[in-house]
Structures are given as C-alpha cells and as structure tokens.
Design a protein around this motif. Structure first.
Motif, mmCIF file in Angstrom:
data_model
loop_
_atom_site.group_PDB
_atom_site.id
_atom_site.type_symbol
_atom_site.label_atom_id
_atom_site.label_comp_id
_atom_site.label_asym_id
_atom_site.label_seq_id
_atom_site.Cartn_x
_atom_site.Cartn_y
_atom_site.Cartn_z
ATOM 1 N N GLY A 102 0.784 -1.217 0.000
ATOM 2 C CA GLY A 102 0.000 0.000 0.000
ATOM 3 C C GLY A 102 0.820 1.273 0.000
ATOM 4 O O GLY A 102 2.010 1.291 -0.325
ATOM 5 N N PHE A 103 0.163 2.343 0.416
ATOM 6 C CA PHE A 103 0.662 3.710 0.306
ATOM 7 C C PHE A 103 1.758 4.004 1.322
ATOM 8 O O PHE A 103 1.683 3.594 2.477
ATOM 9 N N ALA A 104 2.776 4.722 0.886
ATOM 10 C CA ALA A 104 3.780 5.303 1.770
ATOM 11 C C ALA A 104 3.781 6.806 1.522
ATOM 12 O O ALA A 104 3.957 7.249 0.385
ATOM 13 N N ALA A 105 3.572 7.601 2.569
ATOM 14 C CA ALA A 105 3.370 9.039 2.396
ATOM 15 C C ALA A 105 4.683 9.809 2.287
ATOM 16 O O ALA A 105 4.967 10.437 1.274
ATOM 17 N N THR A 106 5.498 9.753 3.343
ATOM 18 C CA THR A 106 6.722 10.543 3.375
ATOM 19 C C THR A 106 7.866 9.785 2.714
ATOM 20 O O THR A 106 7.804 8.567 2.523
ATOM 21 N N MET A 107 8.938 10.508 2.392
ATOM 22 C CA MET A 107 10.087 9.846 1.793
ATOM 23 C C MET A 107 10.727 8.860 2.767
ATOM 24 O O MET A 107 11.229 7.805 2.343
ATOM 25 N N SER A 108 10.704 9.158 4.053
ATOM 26 C CA SER A 108 11.250 8.204 5.023
ATOM 27 C C SER A 108 10.436 6.917 5.039
ATOM 28 O O SER A 108 10.994 5.821 5.186
ATOM 29 N N GLU A 109 9.113 7.020 4.886
ATOM 30 C CA GLU A 109 8.277 5.824 4.807
ATOM 31 C C GLU A 109 8.551 5.049 3.520
ATOM 32 O O GLU A 109 8.535 3.818 3.514
ATOM 33 N N ILE A 110 8.776 5.748 2.431
ATOM 34 C CA ILE A 110 9.114 5.084 1.173
ATOM 35 C C ILE A 110 10.437 4.340 1.302
ATOM 36 O O ILE A 110 10.575 3.179 0.869
ATOM 37 N N ASP A 111 11.442 4.966 1.939
ATOM 38 C CA ASP A 111 12.729 4.302 2.136
ATOM 39 C C ASP A 111 12.593 3.099 3.063
ATOM 40 O O ASP A 111 13.202 2.046 2.832
ATOM 41 N N GLU A 112 11.785 3.259 4.127
ATOM 42 C CA GLU A 112 11.556 2.138 5.041
ATOM 43 C C GLU A 112 10.866 0.988 4.326
ATOM 44 O O GLU A 112 11.186 -0.189 4.535
ATOM 45 N N THR A 113 9.922 1.325 3.466
ATOM 46 C CA THR A 113 9.220 0.311 2.676
ATOM 47 C C THR A 113 10.176 -0.426 1.756
ATOM 48 O O THR A 113 10.146 -1.657 1.646
#
Length: 514
Positions: A19-30
């Motif tokens: 699913g969705f990742a909002a912030t760039m830190s969440e995208i990197d964590e994903t």
C-alpha cells in the motif's frame, strides 16, 4: 523445473502489491523491507479453560501459503530468480514498485499511478519469463493472482482499467511491454484480492480528500475521486469510481474490509479521529469494495499490529478465494416487519416513523480451529443497516456476504463441508415525527440464531441452534438447481405474533468455484 511446476488453475504465481507510503522516510523504510509487509504476522492472547493466557501466533500470509499450499519464495540468492523457466508456478513475488521513488534504490522522485501500473505490467512479464520461459504451452496457460493492500489495489486497477485497456499513456515508456495499441491487451490476471483498498476514494470527516496539484507533497490526490477517474479511465461520469468498468470480472475480485478504527495509527496520526466508526481507521467501509464484487468484513484495522493483512481471518479468506472449490452467497429477504404496538398505532394514523434496523452477521468454518471469515456486528459499528422505510418499500434482498469453502477442509467422518452463520436483527430506537419515542420499548436484539450448514456433493443439511443445538445440521434442505447453482431458503424471524417482530428468508446460493 522444480516440483509443482505446472501452470495450472488455481495455483498460479501470486504477486503481492503493498500500500501507500506518504513521506520519503516511509518510502525508504518500505523499500528496505524485502517483502514489504507480506511477511509480517501477529501474536494475540487467548485464554484456556483455566483463564490462563496462551499466545496464538499467526505466522504471516507468506509463510502460511508456503506451508499450506506448497508455494515457494521467488527471492533467491539476493534477488529474484531471473533465469527463464527456472521458477515453479506456485511461487510468491513482491512487486517492489516504490524502489524507483526511494532514495535507497531510486532517484527520490515521486512516481504517478500510471507509471506504477506500467511497472506492474513489466513485472508480470518478468514473472511469466521466469515461470514459463519460451514454452508456448506454459505461456498460453500463464496467469497470476494479484494480492494487494490499500493503494496497491488501485495500482492493480490502474493496470487493468487503464494500461491493459488503452496502452501506455502519452509520455510514459512502454518499450517491451507487449501492449496492443489498437485494442485491449491481455492482463494475465486470474483473481485479485484486496485488503482495505479505498476503491471509492478516502473521505476525511465525510469529505473526499482533495487534489492539491503541484503542492501535493504526499500524493494524497491518488485517493481523490476526480484524479481516480483520470488514472482508472472510468468511461462515463455517470459511473461510480468503484466500478471495474468492464476491464475485469467483478466476481474475480474479492474485497476484504476492516471495521476496527481504534487500533490504527496512520500517517499524520489523525485517521481514527477523522474517520471514526464504520471504517478501518483510514478507509470507510462503504468505500472499500468494488461494485458487484464479493466481500467480507473483519474487526481489524487498516494496518499495523492488528491490521487486515496480518490476520488469520484475512488469510483464510485469501486462500479460500484463490483455491476454494465452492462459493456461498447469502442474501436476506425481509417479508414482514412488525412495529412495537405504540409505534404501529401512530404509523397507522399517518405519522412519520423513522428508525434503522441492524443486521448482525458472523460467518465461519470448522476446519481444525474455528475460523471466522466475516464479522459484522452492532457493537463493532459494522452491522448492516437498513431503514424502516427501505424494508417496507424496497423488496430488494439485503446482501450479507460471500464465502468460499475448500475440499481440503472436509470433515473426515462424513466428508461434509461445514459452515456456520450467526445472524441477528436489532430493533432501533424509533423516531415519530422526528422525535424520539421512548414508550413501551427497549432497544436490543429481537431475533438471534446460529445456523449450521453441512454441504455434501448431493445434499445440503442445516440446523438451527435453538431447536437442534450448535454444530448440528439434521434437516435436509429443499434445493432448487439452476445453471449449476444450488439454492436453498431458510425461514428466519420471530413468531408471527411478536410485536415488534420480523419474518424473512435467508437465501443461500452454492455453486462451484475455480
């Protein structure tokens, strides 16, 4: 080739789309998570007969598919196995679509839904090459199952409804993707299962999230209905956003819906405050399904420790939808509604009577542990709701649920597939001429019943707990057969003299499912 190598229904490759990742830190964590959440399980506490706490462990959908259905992990040697025809059909793949947007493996630039969908096309063709090679027979039989969480379901829909129908949008690369530019391209999808996907967008405090255009740092416009119409290529403005619009068969898309808004701590940490009951903490239940698609509800949040994906209920619905042999669809026909005497008198005198009835429905199977497949309860704020006016004026049936059974779960003693339904009707607090009516009446359940079904090859038996005990099905049902479907009708409701009361029929349709 390895064992289980045949490309044969229903055991096609499974592709997980997160699913969705909002912030760039969440995208990197994903991006740092190889399986993007499909490997996460959960542990809850149950009590034994002495009230001692015992952990109950759900290992994760990934491990359960490997254990229960002999699937293999497509990751090998630090990456995907890319050699042609070297991966078995029963394989699990993770579509890591956020890689190109991350700082870890990409350029850190946001990506549109259309580009994500094109990347999914490319990924599906990679899976075909790895499982089929150049074998024309295997390639002709090639299909995949898409399993998606949240926005991942919208990426899948964009692939099906936009890319496969109309080709690559202008300005996006489609090199080598075998897209037919003058007509629909094959999508290679057999079934699609979505967890908590906002098929009809996301509403915050009853208002659809806005399209903020160039200042939309977090791409929340992916859930704006106007933007969704654009990337889903909905053909007419008169059609709902949650329609598949002829691009995919709705019966092959199962929507798993959450109803626990309290356990979800979403981005901006606001969701459970602004969505509230009748949601999973982010997506309203009314927005979480596709038109005409089968669906089920669980008391689970959108994600997190007690999320939809890492739940036993989610997994049991997933495996039965993908690999089950029988489908059960339940509808309720309400034949008569009797009001409390005082309300009936005022209604007969022409007063306006308003009130909403709640229909509790819990369904499950007996296969080792008792697995709950669908749970819509009044005390979870997820029960089906119908107004008094709808029940007396609209004779359309109330859709309750769709469930799937697998022959692997037959009872050894009699080869029956067992299915249970807890059903209840809660009478409302009435309004007369728009004022609450408190006389002669308690709110509460006026009818509750536990129904047991035993389905065999040629017979279908049922039992009602008040008369037959829980788990027993002594009565042979009268079956109507048409077009390969078996249909039975079970009378439900209060005694005809009960005021308030209701009488109706629970209609169950059983047919083969592949």
């Amino acid at each position: 080739m390895t064992t289980n190598s045949a490309m044969q229904a229903p055991f096609y490759p499974i592709i997980y789309v997160r699913g969705f990742a909002a912030t760039m830190s969440e995208i990197d964590e994903t991006t740092a998570d190889p399986y993007m959440g499909f490997n996460r399980g959960s542990t809850v506490i149950r009590q034994d007969h002495q009230r001692k706490a015992i952990p109950f462990i759900f290992e994760s959908p990934l491990l359960r598919l490997i254990k229960d259905h002999q699937y293999v992990d497509a990751f090998q040697g630090g990456g995907y196995q890319e050699q042609p025809a070297q991966v078995q059909a029963r394989s699990i793949w993770v579509f890591r679509y956020y890689e190109r947007a991350s700082n870890l493996l990409g350029n850190g630039e946001r990506v549109t839904m259309e580009q994500f969908a094109l990347d999914l096309r490319s990924f599906i063709l990679r899976v075909r090459a790895a499982t089929c090679g150049d074998d024309p027979v295997r390639k002709a039989a090639f299909k995949v199952h898409l399993v998606a969480h949240s926005m991942g379901g919208l990426v899948c829909r964009c692939y099906l409804q936009n890319i496969c129908q109309y080709g690559a949008p202008e300005g996006l690369d489609s090199t080598g993707l075998e897209l037919v530019q003058d007509g629909p391209s094959p999508h290679y999808v057999d079934k699609m299962f979505t967890y908590g996907t906002p098929h009809n967008g996301i509403d915050i405090m009853g208002v659809n999230v806005p399209d903020l255009g160039p200042i939309d740092r977090f791409q929340i416009s992916n859930f704006d209905k106007d933007r969704m119409r654009e990337y889903l290529k909905i053909s007419k403005t008169s059609k709902a956003v949650n329609t598949l619009d002829g691009a995919f068969e709705p019966q092959n898309c199962f929507c798993f819906i959450g109803s626990n808004y309290k356990d979800y701590d979403a981005f901006f940490k606001l969701s459970k405050r602004v969505t509230g009951p009748a949601s999973d903490g982010l997506v309203m239940m009314a927005n979480a399904y596709v038109e005409e698609a089968p669906r089920a509800v669980a008391y689970r949040s959108h994600s997190g420790t007690f999320g939809l994906v890492n739940s036993e209920s989610g997994y049991q619905n997933l495996r039965r939808f993908l690999f089950g042999s029988l489908r059960i669809t339940a509808k309720l026909y309400v034949d008569k509604v009797d009001l409390p005497p005082g309300v009936q008198k005022r209604f007969d005198q022409g007063a306006e009577v308003r009130g909403s009835y709640y229909f509790d429905t819990v369904t499950g199977v007996r296969a080792g542990p008792n697995y709950v497949l669908n749970e819509r309860r009044y005390n979870h704020a997820s029960a089906l709701l119908r107004t008094f006016a709808e029940l007396i004026d609209d004779k359309k049936p109330v859709y309750l649920f769709t469930g799937y059974l697998t022959k692997e779960a037959r009872q050894a003693s009699d080869q029956a597939l067992m299915f249970m339904i807890d059903f209840g009707v809660r009478i409302p607090l009435f309004e007369i001429n728009r004022k609450f009516w408190f006389d002669e009446h308690f709110e509460g359940f006026m009818y509750q019943e536990h129904i047991t079904l035993a389905i065999r090859d040629k017979t279908l038996r049922y039992g009602l707990s008040f008369n037959d005990g829980i788990g027993n099905a002594p009565h042979i049902a009268d079956i109507t057969e048409q077009d390969g479907q078996r249909q039975i009708s079970i009378d439900v409701g209060t005694e005809s003299t009960a005021k308030p009361g209701f009488q109706g029929r629970l209609v169950l349709i059983v047919d083969n499912w592949l």
